[in-house]
Design an enzyme around this catalytic site. Structure first.
Site, short mmCIF file in Angstrom:
data_model
loop_
_atom_site.label_atom_id
_atom_site.label_comp_id
_atom_site.label_asym_id
_atom_site.label_seq_id
_atom_site.Cartn_x
_atom_site.Cartn_y
_atom_site.Cartn_z
N HIS A 215 3.68 4.33 17.93
CA HIS A 215 4.56 3.98 16.81
C HIS A 215 5.76 3.14 17.25
O HIS A 215 6.18 2.22 16.56
CB HIS A 215 5.02 5.26 16.11
CG HIS A 215 5.29 5.10 14.66
ND1 HIS A 215 5.03 6.05 13.72
CD2 HIS A 215 5.82 4.07 13.95
CE1 HIS A 215 5.38 5.63 12.52
NE2 HIS A 215 5.87 4.43 12.64
N SER B 251 6.91 -3.48 6.10
CA SER B 251 8.02 -3.59 5.13
C SER B 251 8.15 -5.00 4.57
O SER B 251 9.24 -5.59 4.57
CB SER B 251 9.35 -3.14 5.74
OG SER B 251 9.26 -1.82 6.24
N GLU C 229 -0.81 -6.18 -8.29
CA GLU C 229 -0.03 -7.38 -8.01
C GLU C 229 -0.15 -7.77 -6.53
O GLU C 229 -0.39 -8.93 -6.19
CB GLU C 229 1.45 -7.15 -8.37
CG GLU C 229 2.32 -8.37 -8.12
CD GLU C 229 3.76 -8.19 -8.58
OE1 GLU C 229 4.12 -7.11 -9.09
OE2 GLU C 229 4.53 -9.16 -8.42
N ASN C 230 -0.04 -6.79 -5.66
CA ASN C 230 -0.08 -7.09 -4.22
C ASN C 230 -1.45 -7.64 -3.82
O ASN C 230 -1.56 -8.59 -3.05
CB ASN C 230 0.28 -5.85 -3.41
CG ASN C 230 1.69 -5.37 -3.73
OD1 ASN C 230 2.47 -6.11 -4.33
ND2 ASN C 230 2.00 -4.15 -3.35
N SER D 196 3.26 -0.77 18.21
CA SER D 196 4.14 -1.09 17.09
C SER D 196 5.57 -1.15 17.61
O SER D 196 5.94 -0.39 18.51
CB SER D 196 3.99 -0.01 16.01
OG SER D 196 4.87 -0.26 14.94
N GLY E 225 10.97 -5.72 2.34
CA GLY E 225 12.25 -5.24 2.82
C GLY E 225 12.43 -3.76 2.53
O GLY E 225 13.56 -3.29 2.39
N TYR F 84 4.30 10.28 8.94
CA TYR F 84 4.55 10.14 7.50
C TYR F 84 4.35 11.47 6.78
O TYR F 84 3.25 12.03 6.77
CB TYR F 84 3.67 9.05 6.89
CG TYR F 84 3.91 7.65 7.47
CD1 TYR F 84 5.02 7.39 8.29
CD2 TYR F 84 3.04 6.60 7.23
CE1 TYR F 84 5.25 6.13 8.82
CE2 TYR F 84 3.26 5.33 7.76
CZ TYR F 84 4.37 5.11 8.56
OH TYR F 84 4.58 3.86 9.09
N TRP G 182 3.92 4.80 4.04
CA TRP G 182 5.15 5.53 4.38
C TRP G 182 5.78 6.07 3.10
O TRP G 182 5.88 5.33 2.10
CB TRP G 182 6.09 4.57 5.11
CG TRP G 182 7.31 5.20 5.69
CD1 TRP G 182 7.47 6.49 6.11
CD2 TRP G 182 8.57 4.54 5.93
NE1 TRP G 182 8.73 6.67 6.61
CE2 TRP G 182 9.42 5.51 6.51
CE3 TRP G 182 9.04 3.25 5.74
CZ2 TRP G 182 10.74 5.20 6.89
CZ3 TRP G 182 10.34 2.94 6.11
CH2 TRP G 182 11.18 3.91 6.68
N GLY H 8 2.90 2.75 -4.61
CA GLY H 8 2.43 4.02 -5.15
C GLY H 8 2.03 3.89 -6.62
O GLY H 8 1.60 4.87 -7.22
P1 NAP Z 1 7.63 -2.23 1.51
O1 NAP Z 1 6.17 -2.30 1.48
O2 NAP Z 1 8.43 -3.39 1.95
O3 NAP Z 1 8.21 -1.80 0.09
C1 NAP Z 1 7.74 -0.66 -0.57
C2 NAP Z 1 8.50 -0.56 -1.89
O4 NAP Z 1 8.19 -1.70 -2.69
C3 NAP Z 1 8.12 0.66 -2.69
O5 NAP Z 1 9.28 1.12 -3.31
C4 NAP Z 1 7.15 0.11 -3.74
O6 NAP Z 1 7.18 0.81 -4.96
C5 NAP Z 1 7.69 -1.27 -3.95
N1 NAP Z 1 6.64 -2.19 -4.35
C6 NAP Z 1 5.42 -2.39 -3.77
N2 NAP Z 1 4.74 -3.33 -4.42
C7 NAP Z 1 5.52 -3.74 -5.45
C8 NAP Z 1 5.35 -4.68 -6.48
N3 NAP Z 1 4.24 -5.42 -6.57
N4 NAP Z 1 6.37 -4.83 -7.39
C9 NAP Z 1 7.50 -4.09 -7.30
N5 NAP Z 1 7.72 -3.18 -6.33
C10 NAP Z 1 6.73 -3.01 -5.42
O7 NAP Z 1 8.13 -0.99 2.39
P2 NAP Z 1 7.61 -0.04 3.52
O8 NAP Z 1 6.90 1.12 2.94
O9 NAP Z 1 8.80 0.21 4.40
O10 NAP Z 1 6.60 -0.91 4.42
C11 NAP Z 1 5.22 -1.00 4.17
C12 NAP Z 1 4.41 -0.19 5.16
O11 NAP Z 1 4.62 -0.61 6.50
C13 NAP Z 1 4.80 1.30 5.23
O12 NAP Z 1 4.38 2.01 4.09
C14 NAP Z 1 4.16 1.70 6.51
O13 NAP Z 1 2.77 1.89 6.35
C15 NAP Z 1 4.46 0.48 7.38
N6 NAP Z 1 5.70 0.65 8.17
C16 NAP Z 1 5.58 0.75 9.53
C17 NAP Z 1 6.71 0.93 10.30
C18 NAP Z 1 6.57 1.04 11.80
O14 NAP Z 1 7.54 1.40 12.47
N7 NAP Z 1 5.42 0.73 12.34
C19 NAP Z 1 7.99 1.01 9.73
C20 NAP Z 1 8.07 0.88 8.33
C21 NAP Z 1 6.93 0.69 7.57
P3 NAP Z 1 6.07 1.88 -5.44
O15 NAP Z 1 5.68 2.68 -4.24
O16 NAP Z 1 6.77 2.65 -6.49
O17 NAP Z 1 4.89 1.10 -6.00
#
Ligand code: NAP
Length: 280
Positions: free
Chosen positions: A110, A191, A248-249, A139, A194, A52, A21, A241
């Site tokens: 979704h 997420s 790390e992840n 989802s 968070g 997305y 996302w 990104g």
């Molecule tokens: P997330 O994964 O909770 O957080 C992403 C944020 O964390 C980005 O700013 C990223 O930075 C940062 N980050 C990632 N790894 C890190 C690390 N090791 N250290 C420090 N910062 C780190 O948020 P999300 O994108 O909302 O959720 C993950 C995925 O879930 C989405 O991308 C999407 O595919 C899916 N999603 C699905 C729904 C749904 O309705 N089904 C809703 C929301 C999300 P950088 O990008 O700069 O590395």
């Protein structure tokens, strides 16, 4: 990287995958490089959606997986407003084109919308018969919606429910996780950080994570991810990104927490009361 069977598909999928996302904001080259680095480290579950970047993210995922499609467990999602029977078929074709592939490993609705669920599921089943999707799931479905889907298709047809799940949002532990686990349906937590609001190192919870991390030679974020996939059937899809974040992840994929670690995290980030299914 630990792998677990992905619901009734039985496919061994890494417990830590890659979200996408907002990846269009990272710049195409950086995003493609991050996803490829993740694949190299075993994070072969890639989660995307037609929503997305209005299709741009699927295009960059297509670029990232070019030449290595066989390695990838590729998931995309149809928007609820496109989830009529004909609309799902059209949306899937468009996603496949953008992703430069002939099949998805899993196709999700979704979130629940106004089109009859039976029509959406009929289209998913047609796509499955045609080999365009290997499996389908949902989802942002709560237990009532899961019951409805299971009544239409049979629970064994539903590969997963992808739902909001992080340390400060554990609502799905009340009902969604037990319901899915009892039926062998994968729970994919989204997420996990968070969505950018990870507990700071000086917060009470942050200090607990740091202590546990130090004992394992790991980081607080790795401990958080390991907690979210602590039981069979649970998967997580952090979005990163940047290459350092990706690495790390991926490192969380083999981190096993002790029962005492889990107890301390549970106490530091209480589950709270049931407040209805949260979504972003
Ligand atoms: P997330 O994964 O909770 O957080 C992403 C944020 O964390 C980005 O700013 C990223 O930075 C940062 N980050 C990632 N790894 C890190 C690390 N090791 N250290 C420090 N910062 C780190 O948020 P999300 O994108 O909302 O959720 C993950 C995925 O879930 C989405 O991308 C999407 O595919 C899916 N999603 C699905 C729904 C749904 O309705 N089904 C809703 C929301 C999300 P950088 O990008 O700069 O590395």
């Amino acid at each position: 990287m630990r792998r677990e069977p992905f619901g009734p598909t039985g496919v061994a999928v890494p417990v830590v995958g890659q979200g996408t996302w907002n990846m269009e904001r990272d710049g195409r080259a950086a995003a493609v490089a991050a996803l490829r680095a993740g694949l190299d480290l075993g994070m072969t579950h890639i989660d995307t959606a037609e929503m997305y970047g209005s299709g741009r993210v699927e295009e960059l995922v297509g670029e990232a997986i070019a030449g290595r499609r066989e390695q990838v467990f590729l998931v995309s999602k149809v928007l609820p407003q496109n989830a009529s029977r004909a609309g799902v078929l059209r949306a899937c074709e468009a996603s496949l084109r953008r992703l430069r592939t002939d099949r998805l490993d899993c196709y999700l609705l979704h979130w629940p919308g106004r089109h009859p669920l039976a029509d959406t599921i009929a289209a998913f089943e047609q796509l499955r018969r045609e080999g365009k999707v290997r499996a389908w799931g949902v989802s942002n479905f709560g237990v009532e919606e899961m019951e409805r889907a299971a009544a239409i298709a049979g629970a064994e047809r539903i590969a997963c429910d992808q739902v909001l799940y992080h340390l400060e949002e554990r609502t799905i532990e009340h009902a969604v996780i037990p319901w899915c686990v009892a039926r062998g349906i994968a729970v994919v937590g989204y997420s996990p950080f968070g969505s950018g609001r990870f507990p700071g190192p000086r917060s009470r919870g942050g200090r607990v994570l740091a202590e546990i991390a130090a004992a394992h030679g790991a980081t607080a974020r790795q401990v958080a991810l390991a907690f979210l996939v602590r039981a069979p059937g649970l998967f997580t899809i952090p979005k990163a990104g940047r290459a350092a974040h990706v690495a790390e992840n991926a490192g969380a994929g083999d981190l096993a927490l002790s029962a005492e670690d889990v107890r301390r995290i549970d106490a530091a980030f209480p589950r709270g009361r049931w407040r209805g299914l949260p979504m972003l």
